[in-house]
Design an enzyme around this catalytic site. Structure first.
Site, mmCIF file in Angstrom:
data_model
loop_
_atom_site.group_PDB
_atom_site.id
_atom_site.type_symbol
_atom_site.label_atom_id
_atom_site.label_comp_id
_atom_site.label_asym_id
_atom_site.label_seq_id
_atom_site.Cartn_x
_atom_site.Cartn_y
_atom_site.Cartn_z
ATOM 1 C CG HIS A 150 -10.374 -2.389 -2.132
ATOM 2 N ND1 HIS A 150 -11.411 -1.936 -2.901
ATOM 3 C CD2 HIS A 150 -9.594 -3.123 -2.961
ATOM 4 C CE1 HIS A 150 -11.268 -2.387 -4.135
ATOM 5 N NE2 HIS A 150 -10.175 -3.106 -4.198
ATOM 6 C CE LYS A 577 -8.981 8.331 -12.129
ATOM 7 N NZ LYS A 577 -9.117 9.786 -12.447
#
Length: 908
Positions: A150, A577
């Site tokens: 992450h 996105k």
């Protein structure tokens, strides 16, 4: 207007358990600070907490802002630590109470939902499924949560250890305890919180891949593996055939193998990940074998044993004279020694409990280990019946089939652009004269197919290659060695990011051929699954065409094998996105259906790999609900999905939670796989298409078409500061530019979460409804016609509830260009308010999450913890952007970023 979920927290108090837990831990933190730092320091924290309680719905907290403005840099760091620690402790208090609520809910009479695999099987049997049908279903199942790194991971392992112990102690307090024990637990809690206060929350240097591997394996060792063991024990006893259960649940990982845009991932990290994983599982096997050795002191004086067992026992090294009539123990001694030899070979260390080096032959592969265990089972059954075998032995076999010597399958991932450049250099250095990058798609595909039709390598050991190509080849060679050492199952799949064409699928096959993982010839074969990743809206639309081109090639059938199943990864993050929340979810669902249809038409099964993140904007939400929302016909008993960052600890941080989530996921896969395929009404289908396209246009109009938006994003969120913090091992952007296109999806979502916009989880929905001119009734029809749309609405409502437009407006005030900043914010605010109104109208609610009071309660609790951190972060951002470059300010910002992420949890 402040979001109604937080308003709900004022009118609906949190549950007694949560409130008491949060108050106790908060009070102990103040007590620890007073004890360690003095009463003046504790008084400052108490004063700040009281001032935070008077925040207005518009996000204003005059007393708090005045206090923060007068802080020295040292005091700012101190308060940031205190608020971040309070946020972590509030989460623990909620989690402990939440586990209790889950346990009570599971036992609630009249609730017939299949939350477990056993319940799902019971329902299938009631519908007429036979044991033979169930065995066939289990044999085809492949349920794999995949742990990934992450880029915005913020916690240290040391802090996770403190949190784990505090959680354990708080769990003990659920019981009615004598006063002296209660006092003892409180004192131990004080000590843990005091130690946490004195522990540095974050690393002074950027986290490494090694750190990520170690952190994830700590959770695997303490909670995920024990949960899997529990589940396999239950499944073997309750739904297995004669105690046998197929390895239907496995674990996967990207840690150490995902090199897409990550300069720190290479062949060495791949080796490290697998050897570290191997040590965990081999130690567990060794412990179980020792327990069996203690239990099976069965003498041949009293019972016969099979010839196979006697032959196995005869291979034991230096048997004790006291064990000569105990062949089970001798066999288990041999098995233990061979496991030790495997550990020596794969990890360079003995297994736990081993006292010396062994010179026996290691198992060549996990199947040989399972075969030896099976000899013991069959001998016990033959001499005494099934009831002598015991659940521990059967569970050991089931786990060994699922985990092998690698524990978790490790995926390899790389970007298609890197493959193109590598192939180009290989042809250039081979002297062939081929300029691969200059070829069109048709010529590239033809060339690659020809390359796979023979066994001649492109790579020469006598040729020097560029840094990128050498690294790619070394990583693939490490993968080839891993397959030789651990078996084919150790590599889950080779993921191709940015897949858009047929040549993108063929390129890694040619590269893997260079290291012996693909064999060329008239009927080429592969040791690894190749999985294209379709990420953008356009790629999701073109995916079925690319899949068809691939499956039409004769070589695809020999590469996929006798029972062909093609894996496809679907990207939630970049599609969001790229096109916004609604268009992304629609694109993924529509792409999944089209891909499954195309594969079925070609006589091939499909396994979809869902690249979900923790946040709503990246496909987050309950995993079981996400599976049940998949289009009919797309699950087919097989599913893989990513689990990222802070959500790993959230979903698997303790054994009961890990067990519940894994069991629920397996149950959902069974249920989703058995649903009938149906097409929605054409009018509803057309309305959904119109909404997705209109939402796409509305989102793009803001994010990509407004020339002022890029500057707005970089100034009205802490993205610039996040890029410079030591959180995550991967760069935040693929290039050095500030373009939205180049920014990774996770820091994109993370930044909006920090500033409390939560924009990727809802923006574009309301404008899409308006542009498509859809009525409330039509939207309700969509929710009834598409499971994914109903799930989309539910998760969007959570994102709206977590947002705080009052606080977001204060981040906007940081932007230098206030005219454009206010204009853009007004657009965002109108969209937010309209989305909230539409979402409530669809389900007939009065306020956000009023149909999920526990979730509303959780959001309210998070808000109370996080709001003060936002105010402090705003003060610190103003200082830093005003020219204050002191290290203390940077550290304090880092602490607020981490505290907000911890409080909101699903931030990236």
């Amino acid at each position: 207007m402040r979001d109604s979920a937080l308003s709900l927290g004022a009118s609906r108090p949190t549950s007694r358990d949560v409130r008491q837990n949060a108050n106790l831990l908060g009070d102990l933190l103040i007590e620890a600070i007073g004890y360690l730092e003095g009463e003046e320091a504790a008084g400052l924290v108490s004063k700040a907490r009281k001032a935070a309680a008077h925040e207005t719905e518009e996000g204003e907290a005059p007393g708090l802002d005045h206090l923060f403005a007068d802080l020295s840099n040292d005091q700012a760091v101190f308060l940031a630590r205190a608020f971040a620690s309070h946020s972590l402790l509030a989460n623990i208090g909620e989690d402990v109470a939440g586990r209790r609520r889950h346990a009570e809910a599971d036992a609630r009479p009249g609730d017939e939902r299949a939350r477990t695999l056993v319940d799902a099987v019971t329902a299938l049997k009631a519908s007429g499924k036979t044991d033979a049908d169930l065995a066939k279903i289990f044999a085809a199942m492949n349920v794999v949560p995949v742990l990934t790194a992450h880029p915005t991971e913020v916690r240290r392992r040391s802090m996770v250890d403190r949190e784990t112990e505090i959680s354990r102690l708080m769990s003990l307090r659920r019981h009615h305890l004598p006063a002296d024990l209660e006092a003892d637990i409180r004192e131990r809690l004080f000590r843990e919180i005091a130690l946490m206060w004195r522990t540095r929350l974050y690393r002074p240097e950027r986290i490494t891949v090694k750190d990520e591997i170690r952190n994830a394996l700590s959770i695997v060792r303490t909670s995920i593996l024990p949960a899997m063991v529990d589940l396999y024990e239950e499944w073997s006893g309750k739904i297995g055939s004669h105690g046998h259960i197929a390895p239907l649940l496995k674990m996967g990982s990207w840690l150490g193998g995902d090199r897409d845009g990550h300069p720190g991932v290479n062949g060495d990290t791949l080796k490290l990940a697998l050897s570290s994983q191997s040590r965990v599982i081999l130690d567990w096997y060794a412990g179980e074998v020792r327990k069996l050795w203690s239990n099976l002191a069965v003498s041949t004086a009293y019972t016969p044993v099979s010839d196979e067992l006697l032959a196995l026992a005869a291979q034991a090294k230096d048997p004790s004279v006291h064990r000569l009539d105990e062949p089970y123990r001798l066999a288990l001694e041999l098995i233990f020694d061979r496991l030790t030899a495997v550990s020596q070979k794969l990890t360079g260390q003995w297994v736990a409990y081993a006292t010396s080096r062994t010179d026996v032959e290691p198992y060549a592969h996990p199947d040989a280990f399972v075969a030896d265990l099976q000899i013991i089972i069959e001998s016990l059954e033959a001499s005494g019946g099934e009831r002598l075998v015991g659940s521990a032995l059967r569970t050991l076999v089931a786990v060994a089939k699922a985990c092998g010597f690698h524990l978790m399958s490790l995926d390899l991932r790389q970007n298609a652009d890197v493959h193109e450049r590598t192939i180009h250099e290989l042809y250039q250095r081979s002297g062939s004269g081929v300029r691969y990058l200059d070829l069109d798609e048709e010529a590239r595909s033809k060339l690659l197919i020809e390359e796979l039709s023979h066994q001649r390598p492109l790579v020469s050991p006598f040729t020097a290659y560029g840094e990128e190509t050498a690294k790619e080849l070394a990583t693939m060679e490490a993968a080839a060695q891993a397959v030789r050492d651990y078996g084919h199952a150790c590599i889950g799949a080779y993921i191709i990011s940015k897949s858009a064409t047929l040549s993108d699928i063929l390129e890694p096959l040619v590269l893997l051929k260079q290291v012996g993982l693909v064999w060329g010839g008239a009927a080429p074969r592969s040791s690894l699954k190749i999985a294209p990743l379709f990420e953008t809206i356009e790629d999701l639309e073109n995916g079925p065409r690319v899949l068809r081109q691939w499956l039409e090639l004769p070589i695809s059938r020999t590469i996929l094998g006798d029972r062909p199943v093609q894996e496809i990864m679907l990207g939630y993050s970049d599609s969001n996105k790229d096109g916004g929340y609604v268009a992304s979810r629609r694109g993924v669902a529509r792409g999944a259906s089209a891909l499954a249809f195309e594969a079925d038409r070609m006589g091939v099964g499909i396994q979809l790999f869902h690249g979900r993140g923790g946040s709503v904007g990246r496909g987050g939400g309950p995993a079981a609900e996400a599976v049940l929302a998949q289009p009919a016909g797309t699950v087919q008993g097989r599913i893989r999905m990513t689990e990222q960052g802070e959500m790993i600890a959230r979903r698997f941080g303790d054994q009961p939670t890990a067990r519940r989530n894994l069991d629920g996921l397996a149950a959902a896969v069974v249920q989703s796989s058995q649903r009938d395929t149906h097409r929605p009404d054409p009018k509803v289908e057309a309305a959904m298409t119109a909404l997705a396209q209109a939402s796409f246009e509305g989102y793009r109009a803001l994010v990509y078409d407004d020339p002022a938006f890029e500057d707005f994003f970089w100034s009205a969120t802490p993205i610039g500061e996040i890029v410079g913090l030591n959180i995550g091992s991967r760069p935040a952007s693929r290039t050095a530019s500030r373009k939205i296109e180049d920014l990774r999806a996770i820091p994109w979502v993370f930044s909006w979460s920090q500033a409390r916009f939560m924009l990727p989880g809802w923006y574009g929905f309301a404008s899409g409804v308006a542009r498509a001119d859809l009525s409330t009734g039509q939207l309700q029809d969509l929710a009834g016609g598409f499971d994914f749309f109903a799930s989309l609405l539910s998760n969007m409502e959570l994102a709206l509830a977590q947002s705080h437009m009052g606080i977001a407006a204060r981040y906007v005030a940081l932007a230098p260009d206030q005219d454009n900043a206010q204009r853009i914010f007004d657009t965002i605010k109108r969209e937010h308010d309209a989305a909230q109104s539409i979402a409530l109208a669809i389900r007939g609610g009065a306020s956000l999450l009023d149909n999920q009071p526990e979730l509303a309660e959780s959001v309210a609790l998070a808000g109370h913890s996080v709001d003060p951190l936002n105010h402090l972060q705003l003060e610190l951002l103003a200082r830093r952007r005003g020219g204050e470059q002191a290290e203390d300010v940077r550290l304090a910002i880092q602490l607020t970023v981490a505290g907000i992420a911890a409080g909101l949890r699903n931030t990236g």
